[in-house]
Motif scaffolding. Sequence first.
Motif, PDB file in Angstrom:
ATOM      1  N   ALA A  77     -60.561 -78.823 -55.933  1.00 38.62           N
ATOM      2  CA  ALA A  77     -60.505 -78.974 -54.623  1.00 38.62           C
ATOM      3  C   ALA A  77     -59.617 -80.132 -54.209  1.00 38.62           C
ATOM      4  CB  ALA A  77     -61.929 -79.085 -54.189  1.00 38.62           C
ATOM      5  N   THR A  78     -59.756 -81.211 -54.914  1.00 31.87           N
ATOM      6  CA  THR A  78     -58.955 -82.492 -54.643  1.00 31.87           C
ATOM      7  C   THR A  78     -57.502 -82.085 -54.901  1.00 31.87           C
ATOM      8  OG1 THR A  78     -60.652 -83.635 -56.095  1.00 31.87           O
ATOM      9  CG2 THR A  78     -59.046 -85.003 -55.082  1.00 31.87           C
ATOM     10  N   LYS A  79     -57.048 -81.393 -55.766  1.00 30.94           N
ATOM     11  CA  LYS A  79     -55.640 -80.960 -56.267  1.00 30.94           C
ATOM     12  C   LYS A  79     -55.223 -80.138 -54.656  1.00 30.94           C
ATOM     13  CE  LYS A  79     -55.296 -79.887 -60.878  1.00 30.94           C
ATOM     14  NZ  LYS A  79     -55.052 -78.646 -61.732  1.00 30.94           N
ATOM     15  N   ARG A  80     -56.268 -79.542 -54.103  1.00 29.33           N
ATOM     16  CA  ARG A  80     -55.593 -78.871 -53.045  1.00 29.33           C
ATOM     17  C   ARG A  80     -55.745 -79.455 -51.762  1.00 29.33           C
ATOM     18  NH1 ARG A  80     -56.344 -72.525 -54.698  1.00 29.33           N
ATOM     19  NH2 ARG A  80     -55.823 -72.887 -56.902  1.00 29.33           N
ATOM     20  N   LYS A  81     -56.522 -80.707 -51.910  1.00 31.81           N
ATOM     21  CA  LYS A  81     -56.754 -81.640 -50.453  1.00 31.81           C
ATOM     22  C   LYS A  81     -57.677 -80.985 -49.873  1.00 31.81           C
ATOM     23  CE  LYS A  81     -52.536 -84.461 -50.604  1.00 31.81           C
ATOM     24  NZ  LYS A  81     -51.527 -83.599 -51.357  1.00 31.81           N
ATOM     25  N   ILE A  82     -58.782 -80.259 -50.342  1.00 33.05           N
ATOM     26  CA  ILE A  82     -59.844 -79.806 -49.731  1.00 33.05           C
ATOM     27  C   ILE A  82     -61.236 -80.538 -49.769  1.00 33.05           C
ATOM     28  CG2 ILE A  82     -61.428 -77.748 -49.504  1.00 33.05           C
ATOM     29  CD1 ILE A  82     -59.322 -75.808 -50.496  1.00 33.05           C
ATOM     30  N   ASN A  83     -62.003 -80.891 -48.697  1.00 34.97           N
ATOM     31  CA  ASN A  83     -63.186 -81.841 -48.792  1.00 34.97           C
ATOM     32  C   ASN A  83     -64.043 -80.753 -49.108  1.00 34.97           C
ATOM     33  OD1 ASN A  83     -63.852 -84.361 -48.533  1.00 34.97           O
ATOM     34  ND2 ASN A  83     -63.173 -84.675 -46.425  1.00 34.97           N
ATOM     35  N   LEU A  84     -64.936 -81.305 -50.049  1.00 35.84           N
ATOM     36  CA  LEU A  84     -65.914 -80.413 -50.408  1.00 35.84           C
ATOM     37  C   LEU A  84     -67.201 -81.372 -50.566  1.00 35.84           C
ATOM     38  CD1 LEU A  84     -65.452 -78.817 -54.157  1.00 35.84           C
ATOM     39  CD2 LEU A  84     -65.386 -77.922 -51.688  1.00 35.84           C
ATOM     40  N   ASN A  85     -68.256 -80.665 -49.892  1.00 36.18           N
ATOM     41  CA  ASN A  85     -69.510 -81.250 -49.939  1.00 36.18           C
ATOM     42  C   ASN A  85     -70.316 -80.694 -51.049  1.00 36.18           C
ATOM     43  OD1 ASN A  85     -71.473 -82.655 -49.142  1.00 36.18           O
ATOM     44  ND2 ASN A  85     -71.691 -81.853 -46.852  1.00 36.18           N
ATOM     45  N   ILE A  86     -70.685 -81.649 -52.085  1.00 31.78           N
ATOM     46  CA  ILE A  86     -71.498 -81.129 -53.167  1.00 31.78           C
ATOM     47  C   ILE A  86     -72.689 -81.675 -52.960  1.00 31.78           C
ATOM     48  CG2 ILE A  86     -71.367 -81.191 -55.791  1.00 31.78           C
ATOM     49  CD1 ILE A  86     -68.309 -81.528 -55.544  1.00 31.78           C
ATOM     50  N   SER A  87     -73.727 -80.801 -53.322  1.00 29.74           N
ATOM     51  CA  SER A  87     -74.852 -81.180 -53.530  1.00 29.74           C
ATOM     52  C   SER A  87     -75.635 -80.411 -54.738  1.00 29.74           C
ATOM     53  CB  SER A  87     -75.840 -80.696 -52.459  1.00 29.74           C
ATOM     54  OG  SER A  87     -75.947 -79.322 -52.026  1.00 29.74           O
ATOM     55  N   TYR A  88     -76.551 -81.154 -55.322  1.00 33.94           N
ATOM     56  CA  TYR A  88     -77.247 -80.868 -56.569  1.00 33.94           C
ATOM     57  C   TYR A  88     -78.755 -80.670 -56.281  1.00 33.94           C
ATOM     58  CZ  TYR A  88     -73.107 -83.058 -58.365  1.00 33.94           C
ATOM     59  OH  TYR A  88     -71.910 -83.499 -58.619  1.00 33.94           O
ATOM     60  N   ASP A  89     -79.231 -79.642 -56.888  1.00 35.78           N
ATOM     61  CA  ASP A  89     -80.532 -79.717 -56.979  1.00 35.78           C
ATOM     62  C   ASP A  89     -81.217 -79.652 -58.485  1.00 35.78           C
ATOM     63  OD1 ASP A  89     -83.308 -78.969 -56.516  1.00 35.78           O
ATOM     64  OD2 ASP A  89     -82.841 -76.991 -55.586  1.00 35.78           O
ATOM     65  N   ILE A  90     -81.399 -80.640 -58.931  1.00 35.12           N
ATOM     66  CA  ILE A  90     -81.835 -80.865 -60.184  1.00 35.12           C
ATOM     67  C   ILE A  90     -83.179 -80.610 -60.667  1.00 35.12           C
ATOM     68  CG2 ILE A  90     -81.629 -82.365 -62.365  1.00 35.12           C
ATOM     69  CD1 ILE A  90     -78.703 -81.344 -61.138  1.00 35.12           C
ATOM     70  N   ASN A  91     -83.413 -79.580 -61.673  1.00 27.14           N
ATOM     71  CA  ASN A  91     -84.773 -79.316 -61.834  1.00 27.14           C
ATOM     72  C   ASN A  91     -85.030 -79.960 -63.488  1.00 27.14           C
ATOM     73  OD1 ASN A  91     -87.058 -78.470 -62.833  1.00 27.14           O
ATOM     74  ND2 ASN A  91     -86.740 -76.291 -62.191  1.00 27.14           N
ATOM     75  N   ASP A  92     -85.878 -81.179 -63.531  1.00 24.41           N
ATOM     76  CA  ASP A  92     -86.045 -82.002 -64.690  1.00 24.41           C
ATOM     77  C   ASP A  92     -86.693 -81.010 -65.788  1.00 24.41           C
ATOM     78  OD1 ASP A  92     -84.862 -84.358 -64.388  1.00 24.41           O
ATOM     79  OD2 ASP A  92     -86.629 -85.399 -63.527  1.00 24.41           O
ATOM     80  N   GLU A  93     -87.518 -80.139 -65.256  1.00 25.96           N
ATOM     81  CA  GLU A  93     -87.945 -79.197 -66.249  1.00 25.96           C
ATOM     82  C   GLU A  93     -86.780 -78.505 -67.174  1.00 25.96           C
ATOM     83  OE1 GLU A  93     -91.078 -75.888 -65.591  1.00 25.96           O
ATOM     84  OE2 GLU A  93     -91.401 -77.369 -64.207  1.00 25.96           O
ATOM     85  N   SER A  94     -85.762 -78.143 -66.576  1.00 19.15           N
ATOM     86  CA  SER A  94     -84.854 -77.344 -67.475  1.00 19.15           C
ATOM     87  C   SER A  94     -84.255 -78.050 -68.393  1.00 19.15           C
ATOM     88  CB  SER A  94     -83.606 -77.003 -66.312  1.00 19.15           C
ATOM     89  OG  SER A  94     -82.809 -78.219 -66.080  1.00 19.15           O
ATOM     90  N   VAL A  95     -84.095 -79.178 -68.548  1.00 18.11           N
ATOM     91  CA  VAL A  95     -83.735 -80.126 -69.730  1.00 18.11           C
ATOM     92  C   VAL A  95     -84.599 -79.596 -70.758  1.00 18.11           C
ATOM     93  CG1 VAL A  95     -83.385 -82.151 -70.658  1.00 18.11           C
ATOM     94  CG2 VAL A  95     -82.628 -81.919 -68.249  1.00 18.11           C
ATOM     95  N   SER A  96     -85.864 -79.960 -70.749  1.00 17.92           N
ATOM     96  CA  SER A  96     -87.002 -79.664 -71.750  1.00 17.92           C
ATOM     97  C   SER A  96     -86.551 -78.339 -72.169  1.00 17.92           C
ATOM     98  CB  SER A  96     -88.360 -80.219 -71.414  1.00 17.92           C
ATOM     99  OG  SER A  96     -88.777 -79.570 -70.110  1.00 17.92           O
ATOM    100  N   HIS A  97     -86.532 -77.381 -71.029  1.00 20.46           N
ATOM    101  CA  HIS A  97     -86.326 -76.009 -71.217  1.00 20.46           C
ATOM    102  C   HIS A  97     -85.164 -75.578 -72.217  1.00 20.46           C
ATOM    103  CE1 HIS A  97     -85.435 -71.836 -70.559  1.00 20.46           C
ATOM    104  NE2 HIS A  97     -84.474 -72.044 -70.182  1.00 20.46           N
TER     105      HIS A  97
END
Lengths: 716, 744
Positions: free
Chosen positions: A585-605
């Motif tokens: 996205a930066t290459k094309r100069k597009i502003n991205l709004n990135i958000s994460y939804d991290i589930n800690d359980e997924s790691v142990s999974h």
Amino acid sequence: MEIHLNRVDYMQVGVTSQKTMRLLPAMGKKATQKVAIADHDGVLTCFGMKKGEAVPVFKTLPGPKISRLDLGGAVGTPQEKIFVCSGSEVRGFTKKGKQFLTFEANLTESINAMHVSGADLFVCASYIYNHYCDCKDQDYYLSGDKINDITCLSTEKLPHLVPVLACQDRVLRVLQGSELLYDIEVPGPPSVLELYNKDGGESGEDVLYGTADGKIGLIQIGESSAVPKWEIDNDKKKGGILCIDTYDILGDGVSDILVGRDDGTVEVFGLDSSGEPTSRFEHVLSESVTSVQGGCVGKEGYDEGIPASLSSGWVTGLTTEALKAEAGPGDEVKMSKETQSKVAALRAELEQLQVKVLQGREKYQQSSQSSTAVSAVPVFSINDKFTLCQDDASYSLTLEVQTAIDNLLLQSDVPIDLLDVDKNSAVVSFSECDSEPNGNFLLATYRCQANTTRLELKVRSIEGQYGTLQAYITPRLQPKTCQVRQYQIKPLSLHQRTHSIDQDRPMNRLSLVGQFSFAEIHSWVVFCLPEVPEKTPAGDSITFHFHNTFLGTQLEASYCKGEGHFRSDNISTISILSDVLSKEATKRKINLNISYDINDESVSHTLKMIHPKLEYQLLLAKKVQLIDALKELQVHEGNADFLIPEYRNILDESAHLLEEYKKQPAHLERLYGMITDLFIDKFKFKGQNVKTKVSSLLEILDNYDLTSLLNFFVEA
Amino acid sequence: MISSNRILTKILTVTLFVCTTLTVTGTMLVPIFTLKLNHKINPRMVTIGKFDGVHPCLTAATQAGKVFIHNPHARGQRPATHRLSQSAQDSDISLLNINQAVSCLTAGTLGPNTTGDTLLVGSQTNLLAYDVHDNADIFYREVDGANAIVLGKLGDIQSPLAIIGGNCALQGFDYEGNDQFWTVTGDNVRSLVLCDFTGDGKNELLVGSEDFDIRVFKEDELVSEMAENETVTSLCHMHGSRFGYALANGTVGVYDRTARYWRIKSKNHAMSIHAFDLNADGVVELITGWSNGKIDARSDRTGEVIFKDNFSSSVAGVVEGDYRLDGQKQLICTSIEGEVRGYLPASKELKGNLMDSSVEQDLVRELSQRRQNLLLELRNYEENHSNTVTLPQGVSDTDSGMGVIPANTQLQTALSVRPATEAQKAHIELSISTPNETIIRAVLIFAEGIFEGESHVVHPSAQNLSGCVRVPIVPPKDIPVDLHIKAFIGGKNSIQFHVFEITRQLPRFSMYDFTVDPSAAPPTGRVSFSINDRPQRVVMWLTQNFLLPEGIDSPNITFTSLRGRGLLSINMASNGQITLSTDDIDLAGDLVQSLASFLGVEDLSAEADFPGYFEELRTTLTEVDEFHSVHQKLTAAMADHSNYIRNMLVQAEDARLMGDMTTMKKRYRELYDLNRDLINEYKIRSNNHSALLARLKSVNQAIQRAGRLRGRPACVCVCVCKIHSNNVFPSVTERNAAFWVTRL
């Protein structure tokens, strides 16, 4: 019942595409059939065999490359009209070679699949399907992914036409008019479709399919849904399917299935009384088998034979006729008269050619003196394939050239491992690499043995490291030229498309919002993931599912204009995606709004998902380490009775264990690497840099125990 | 009685081979017997011996310092005493305990009056000659490593010798264990064979060693030397003066005298080679067993494969013998997992065609393939011609994917010497350039012995593409090398490139720079000799073997070694006396050898003085001395310890029988400590031993180097080295010293 077949070479034409050879129906009292074959030089050749020699019936003039060949004719009459397609044009020839049809389909892309049925003509370009009746446009359909092949259930047994498309996204699409009737999920990307018994079997609804990863199946296409009848897995890791035919070669009244693969294997499957297929015959030829047909070409009496055409243009038969090796009283093996005349003719032709070639060489030499002349050698054709093998999560690269390969240079700008392949006899040599300033991470040369026309290599990539692998192929042909082929190593290179994912797993989510178009985000996904169609899908939004072939974790990508959501149970996958996407996205100069939804359980999974693999590998490594010592003890003591059962067991299974161990080189290291990535990525999302703790992680891995590992992930 | 015995053997033979496919079916050669021996076989340690004079027995080294003898012919006659013990797994196999890791073995006639063959087993420290039939040692000698062994007659020596090749040394023992033959060679010996190399009716000894050389010894005189490019792992005699060889990099080939007939290279390693006439045409073929389990037989003239077969695991050894006792020799191949297969030579009906395919089909296919190649080449010329016509004159379209280049493009290559700079080590620069706007996409250089693999690739990144590529080359040794250069020439965006193939020779002494730093210290070592040739001839030799600028006409030249070994100066006086001044004794030797062979000088007497090197040698010799005494001390200490252990064990067991558990525990704890000490001591001992070996090796090499300072295969010439005045030897291994003095 086993059969024994011998190889006979009939004729050689130019390089051929998939499904470009057919047998014309036998005429009158004559039992032998004529062969129609079309090649990349645009030449359609029709020939018959007379006394062991190929006698051409007709031959067209060279033209653009012919990609498919099919037979047709009015319903109820012998199907003996020959249709070929090249570019976006379809031409029809009678069996005598008279051209009776030229039809311009007016497609922007060239036709790559064609089916003829009576007055109906079905053609497919990469994504487009068109149906013409008497050369008039009837129906049209735009497929979601590339169309590899097409067939149509025959009209004789069914009320209306039912076209079936084989699409790259592992789906068979059944159409009705211009509409999708329903789709059928198949286990791999289907590469070829064929009607069972050439007419769809008793019901007229049975279709055989073959996949690019070597699987074959039979499916009954019903009115509103399909019933899979059987499927043959590709356990022995043979090549992908290129062609299928049905013919009763065993003579037991049941049609057998003939299969040609891209590694040169020709197989015959017979159906037993319960309708299950069993392998009856297998023969390995030197190159890809682009077409296979059952019929009788050579001699009357031996009416079974499989002419197969190889990618290099050879038409080869496998016949039940025993090849007589007449050993005369003299020292030399006496050749049959037929062969003798054949050899003499060939030699004469060779001499003539030699003279011509010498003249050509001289001219070429002369031109090199001139300061104005240029040298441009025509591009030679390379048949290549770069695919991900599901079971060992590595890529296999196969290259085929019409003449012998002299050498191959492999260059990569990403770190990859080159694995040894047993079949490959070329001498490999790794050259020193300078990552600065030339960005080489792999430079290897393969010096091929004489007569190598096909090379097979294996490459192991690391997810997150992406770039290009280049192969420079130099054939043994004067004037010497080499051609470069490029293969993308994508950031999530070990992922493969699947039809659905398990929704119950704990998932992490990455969401993007920004001013980007649907086409833009699609191109980013194409950049990141394999097996995604390059064309932007129709509609406003799309969802793709993937699974990681190494770890078994999954990924769901759904996006539309201005918004994208990626869900995966593997936090590393999310991390790689977010890195690459934001960079793009930066290459094309597009502003991205990135958000994460991290589930800690997924790691142990994920760790729990890795656990059985890791444990198995550790145990295997441990056992393998013990084998030699135990064998020594056994020799020393004379028997193994004194050992505890566990050790005795290792001794008993030693051969099997060693084989397993050999099959998966560096598997443990790869798992360790993935766990380390997981560890770093988990804390990356928390904003911590834990690279300093990696050494203690490796310590834990050395004395592996799931709970301590889980604890470490929580505590660190 | 005798006849009934015979019958018994026959019956047994039949039962032995029941598991086999017995007939030669169809048109292909198949094994006449296969056996699974259930014992691992160490690679290259397989032989066949008739230990009772009649029955051939497959003998091979296996794990845990054991040798097994497979004797299917005479069951139930063996005593189980001394070294021999019957294997409990398989009654046909008896095991021989060597108690050391076996490094080589062979069997054959050694003594004059023995009934059967003698088994010889070598390890890193000892050689054992053993009579299997009588179950008795014949002799047991301490040796300096036994990497390879061969048994037979050498030169004029009367009795057959067991010759072992060790760490730079060759030793030959007769049946009494007397040391009849001793000489040194350039590096650790890896393979040996006896054959009549010179054609004088007497055997010469061929030695393959780790410095990539095959040397031929006529008794202890070096008559020939062939340079290869990897460790020579196997040698075998074919017929006459022809012999086969195998290298560690997967090459196998055939030499006739010093000329190489053919060679092939595989990505697998040749484990064992053997000469056997498999197609019954009266000429032996070279049978090779490979690390991937493949066996192939190649014609000795062309290297063409006439037969192949596959084992499931690596091949361990290939031997021959009449294993079925029917008067026919079989080729017997063994795998490391203990699988054994025997092949009979082809019968008449096969007509030498052992492969499973028909000749005519192959011929037609080959001719068609050739036709196809010619057609394609012709197409190349035709289309090239039409392109030339259609393209506007003078416009070079270098950016089309097809890779169009001006027809008069020629590749220029140049070699030059580059001294070390801050950024780069000293190297030889190969510069390759095109005369026009075309670019070099990549350069592949195939050359032997100067790169890690067999090739070196230069692949500039897309932004660094240009018409000139510079390749730094650092040859590790002073050897002449052919550089086979392939350059891919085209436009920046081409997908197809023209391949230019050029071969350049890198002169032998290319790593020497003509420019000299005046402040550099002059070399102290020198070798001088006289020749009867004009100075121009020497200049010619110089220009051929060094990278010199144009216009050198005097043979008085000084170079700087790019490997950091100081200066080298060559001086020729008016009386024909040449003095080479350098501190590098190896280099001096190479120069003398090279110059002598160039001038065709057979005998050359030279005078040498290398004070620095001799000083080093002197220290080495003193060190050898020290290590020897340490070794002796340690051996004594070990003997003490083992007595102590014996006592302790008896005490501990006593205590156990008495029920005195505390004492027992105490004793065992002590024993444990002692054991740990012993292990530590063992480590010291082995370190000491390897250090000793390294020193001995360098002493052996010194002898070899001194020999090289003389002329071409010279034997009468004398090299006067100052070293002989130093009497440091008597304290060292006496033999080395004795030899040293006699040769100098």
